[in-house]
Design a protein around this motif. Structure first.
Motif, short mmCIF file in Angstrom:
data_model
loop_
_atom_site.label_atom_id
_atom_site.label_comp_id
_atom_site.label_asym_id
_atom_site.label_seq_id
_atom_site.Cartn_x
_atom_site.Cartn_y
_atom_site.Cartn_z
N GLU A 216 -5.72 -1.21 -1.25
CA GLU A 216 -5.55 -1.87 0.05
C GLU A 216 -6.91 -2.06 0.74
OE1 GLU A 216 -1.81 0.36 -0.94
OE2 GLU A 216 -3.97 0.63 -1.18
N THR A 234 -2.27 -9.16 1.22
CA THR A 234 -0.89 -8.84 1.58
C THR A 234 0.05 -9.69 0.75
OG1 THR A 234 0.69 -8.72 3.41
CG2 THR A 234 -0.88 -10.53 3.46
N ALA A 265 0.15 -6.90 -6.63
CA ALA A 265 0.99 -6.42 -5.53
C ALA A 265 2.25 -5.72 -6.04
CB ALA A 265 1.37 -7.58 -4.62
N ARG A 269 2.58 -4.33 -1.43
CA ARG A 269 1.91 -4.89 -0.26
C ARG A 269 2.89 -5.57 0.69
NH1 ARG A 269 -3.66 -4.59 -1.89
NH2 ARG A 269 -3.91 -4.99 -4.12
N SER A 273 -0.15 -1.57 5.62
CA SER A 273 -0.94 -0.41 5.22
C SER A 273 -2.08 -0.23 6.23
CB SER A 273 -1.47 -0.58 3.79
OG SER A 273 -2.27 -1.76 3.68
N HIS A 302 0.75 3.10 0.31
CA HIS A 302 1.81 2.11 0.11
C HIS A 302 3.05 2.79 -0.43
CE1 HIS A 302 -0.22 2.02 -3.94
NE2 HIS A 302 1.04 2.06 -4.34
#
Length: 797
Positions: A216, A234, A265, A269, A273, A302
């Motif tokens: 992230e 994201t 991802a 995501r 986060s 996450h």
């Protein structure tokens, strides 16, 4: 306050120019070379003048009251610009969440899981920020931990969340249940009495991490209007925006979000986060703030795949027809809800698999515990169910005395079959055919490790280069599995996407620009969007504008929905642009070119042509100084929420089917497994980019392999602490673990979908895991009802 200084590494337009490259062609990805050569700019590569570094302090215990927080020593350090706790949050709204706003921006009063954010630091160097965070003193008073179904639902159970008032609380029997979904159809009890054979099973599915490439990261830049620009990796820009703005105390128009380079991802995501944390620090300090998690912190930053306990019963007649199914699926949602309600809906509605079963009694629940929060991951509830029901199919086939594949084919659903929810499958469902295809494929050669003079190629054996065996005690096994996965958001969610398409003349050539908020996370969406524009607009050069919140929402890059929904939006907008261009042509040439008024007109190869192929006008000359731009939404068919008591309802849009055959070799003395081949067949409706389709199927297959034999986040059952938050101890498949993955692609068009396509990215993750387990069972004769299979499970040690 920072102004408009350049952000190095911020996303730029991606221009694709090919001689061909339309729908159905294996167009190469424009970001592919950059990624494999290390030149691609990920979000962690971004830089800004006068930038600060953010650091999060996380809880060291899983459940405790926060007695006190002392930040004085951290604030006194040179280079530290800000230290924030819950009391420093600027807005009345201090929680966020995808479906239930139960997650605090920073812990308040208590912490509910190991690694929960408690405080933030901004400093002029990342190491200074880390050292300052370590100087924050927190006194905890530890509380009992809730770690499983028994402790969560005990009469005297501690409540993970007191005073719940969300929409799901009125439907659950205990406050530690996030959501439950029963599905009742027919009469399972009565049907069980008529079954000639009944099998039961209890299955345990471990917690899997998305294990994406890029941890992230993001960069928040305060702006002169009091707002903030956020560049972030994201899966859903607009969902992030809706959660971020209220806790910053800003209107959405003052929080401008741009997608930066995303390193994978797989659902990890979808949740917030570091987004809010970076913005808070940037607004407090008046300087750009960058946050980049290391791999250790990423494991806490996450959500993960829900671990599950699954209890199943199936019955069949002596001729092999399924009579009934009963099941209970218990998902551990961890400390916060995330996407747990939707995962429950998927797990329950898909728990019977791709089979015709008229009598079902199903219940799926998700629990609040003090384990790490769990939410979306590729397969989204259907993965856990498939692991269980496919083991049941093997058990029942053996009881009946039928071949395991033939038993599945006998009971396979087809177009028109009613699901347990009462919804008919209204597009092709080639379950029996994909099973036939994987079974018909030639098997890999036996004993392929053998070479001259009795030696062995150890690379082909379990244990590989460790040279643990030369073939002694190595047994082959073959296993099959098939699964069903829904496509798109379900249960009445208003699932739509938006696309803005512009057509103009640049340097004497008609070109197109496509602008969406779709998150390109590695799935190849930007490539497909350009293919659609070339096909619909007849241009060669297509520019993909960076995804941001200056265009309408594209929804999440999840649920195998982006090609279907955002691809549908791009197609729709292109069609509207094309019609506008043709109107220009009719206006210019209609008086003396009869074909403009009478023929069906198309845009092809930079020209306007009739449906017979006659060229009428050059697009560049036609448009001249005119620009045509249209932004439009596109929605798929509506769905409805499942009835909370019976589970009935047309809750899904589309279904995807995949089958696997696994071939494994097992060293029965050491408990080592080598997967030799994972052959798969899958219906994709229409392969818009065949090369990308095969890559997606092989990638999903490999993730299923990982959870079968190596991947699991281990949580201490007494303390609820994560014991293996690193790639040293959390193992994922490498190239040496990945077998041959031959792919058989079917293209049976769904008449309700753009181009007849079928979302296909998730389905391979379902059936690959139970196929591998089935093959290991076939080799060893062991029951093996838990993932991942470890050496001690095979040797009894």
């Amino acid at each position: 306050m920072a102004g408009t200084k350049t952000t190095t590494g911020a996303p730029t337009d991606v221009t694709q120019k090919h001689n061909k490259g339309g729908i159905g062609e294996s167009t190469l990805r424009p970001d592919g070379t950059l990624k494999v050569t290390g030149e691609f700019a990920y979000s962690s590569d971004m830089w800004h003048e006068d930038m600060l570094w953010g650091q999060t302090l996380r809880s060291t215990v899983a459940h405790a009251e926060i007695v006190s927080i002392d930040t004085a020593e951290a604030l006194a350090m040179d280079g530290v610009y800000a230290v924030l706790t819950y009391d420093d949050l600027p807005a009345e709204m201090k929680n966020y969440g995808l479906e239930i706003q139960d997650t605090p921006v920073l812990a308040h009063g208590k912490v509910r899981h190991h690694g929960e954010p408690v405080a933030l630091v901004a400093a002029d160097h990342p190491e200074t920020a880390r050292r300052a965070a370590a100087k924050i003193k927190i006194e905890y008073k530890e509380l009992p931990v809730i770690t499983d179904e028994a402790s969560a639902l005990a009469p005297d159970a501690v409540l993970v969340h007191e005073g719940r008032d969300d929409e799901y609380i009125k439907w659950v029997s205990h406050p530690n249940i996030v959501h439950n979904q029963p599905i009742i159809r027919g009469d399972a009890e009565e049907a069980a009495k008529k079954a000639d054979f009944v099998v039961k099973g209890e299955y345990t599915f471990g917690m899997q991490d998305q294990a994406f490439l890029g941890p992230e990261s993001g960069l928040a830049v305060p702006s002169e209007d009091g707002g903030v620009d956020l560049y972030v990796a994201t899966q859903w820009l607009h969902s992030d925006l809706e959660q971020i703005a209220p806790v910053l105390g800003l209107p959405e128009e003052k929080v401008r979000m741009t997608l930066s380079g995303v390193g994978g991802a797989f659902g990890g995501r979808e949740d917030i986060s570091m987004q809010i944390h970076a913005c808070l620090l940037a607004l407090r300090t008046g300087k750009p703030v960058k946050i980049v998690y290391n791999r250790f912190e990423s494991f806490f930053g996450h959500v993960h795949r829900h671990p599950a306990k699954l209890y199943y019963e199936h019955g069949a007649t002596k001729d092999g027809k399924l009579t009934h199914m009963k099941c209970k699926i218990v998902l551990d949602g961890g400390a916060y809800a995330s996407a747990s309600p939707a995962v429950v809906g998927n797990a329950s509605s898909l728990s019977a698999g791709p089979y015709v079963i008229d009598n079902v009694d199903i219940e799926a629940v998700a629990l609040y515990t003090n384990n790490p929060p769990c939410g979306a991951m590729r397969g989204f509830g259907a993965v856990q169910a498939c692991f269980a029901y496919e083991a049941q199919m093997d058990k029942l086939a053996d009881k009946v005395g039928m071949d395991r594949v033939e038993f599945r084919q006998l009971n396979a659903m087809e177009q028109g079959t009613l699901l347990p929810t009462g919804q008919p499958v209204d597009s092709p469902a080639p379950v029996a055919e994909i099973l036939r295809r994987v079974k018909a494929r030639p098997l890999p050669p036996e004993r392929q490790w053998e070479i001259a003079d009795g030696d062995a190629d150890v690379r082909e054996l379990p244990g590989g280069l460790s040279n643990t065996t030369h073939g002694e005690g190595v047994v082959r096994g073959v296993g099959y599995a098939v699964g069903i996965k829904n496509v798109g958001f379900s249960e009445g969610f208003d699932d739509y996407s938006t696309a803005k398409v512009r057509m103009e003349v640049i340097n004497g050539e008609a070109v197109a620009t496509v602008h969406t908020a779709m998150a390109e996370v590695g799935q190849g969406g930007i490539t497909v969007h350009a293919q659609i524009a070339r096909t619909e607009l007849g241009v060669q050069q297509v520019t993909i504008h960076p995804a941001d919140t200056q265009v309408g929402s594209a929804g999440s890059t999840s649920a195998s929905r982006q090609t279907y929904v955002t691809g549908g939006a791009v197609k729709n907008s292109c069609e509207l642009v094309r019609e506008k261009v043709l109107e220009i042509g009719r206006r210019k040439y209609g008086s003396y070119h009869p074909a403009w008024a009478t023929a069906e007109l198309l845009l092809e190869g930079g020209k306007v042509v009739t449906d017979g192929g006659e060229a009428l006008a050059d697009l560049a000359e036609l448009l001249e100084d005119e620009t045509v731009e249209i932004e439009a939404e596109w929605r798929h068919r509506p769905t409805v929420a499942f009835d909370k008591r019976t589970g009935q309802g047309n809750g899904h849009v589309q279904y995807s089917f995949a089958a696997h055959r696994a071939v494994v070799e097992v060293d029965t003395e050491l408990g080592l497994v080598k997967v030799i081949e994972l052959a798969t067949a899958q219906d994709v409706g229409k392969a818009l980019n065949p090369l990308s389709v095969v890559g997606q199927i092989q990638g999903g297959t490999t993730q299923g392999l990982g959870v079968a034999v190596m991947e699991e986040i281990v949580v201490d059952p007494k303390t609820a602490k994560v014991r293996n938050p690193s790639f040293t101890d959390y193992l994922i498949p490498t190239i040496l673990d990945t077998p041959t993955i031959p792919v058989d692609v079917l293209e049976l068009a769904d008449p309700n979908a753009p181009y007849g396509l079928r979302g296909m990215g998730e389905a391979p993750t379902l059936s690959s895991t139970p196929a591998v387990l089935a093959a290991i069972r076939n080799a060893t004769g062991l029951e093996l009802n838990k993932t991942p299979v470890r050496p001690e499970h095979l040797t009894g040690t």
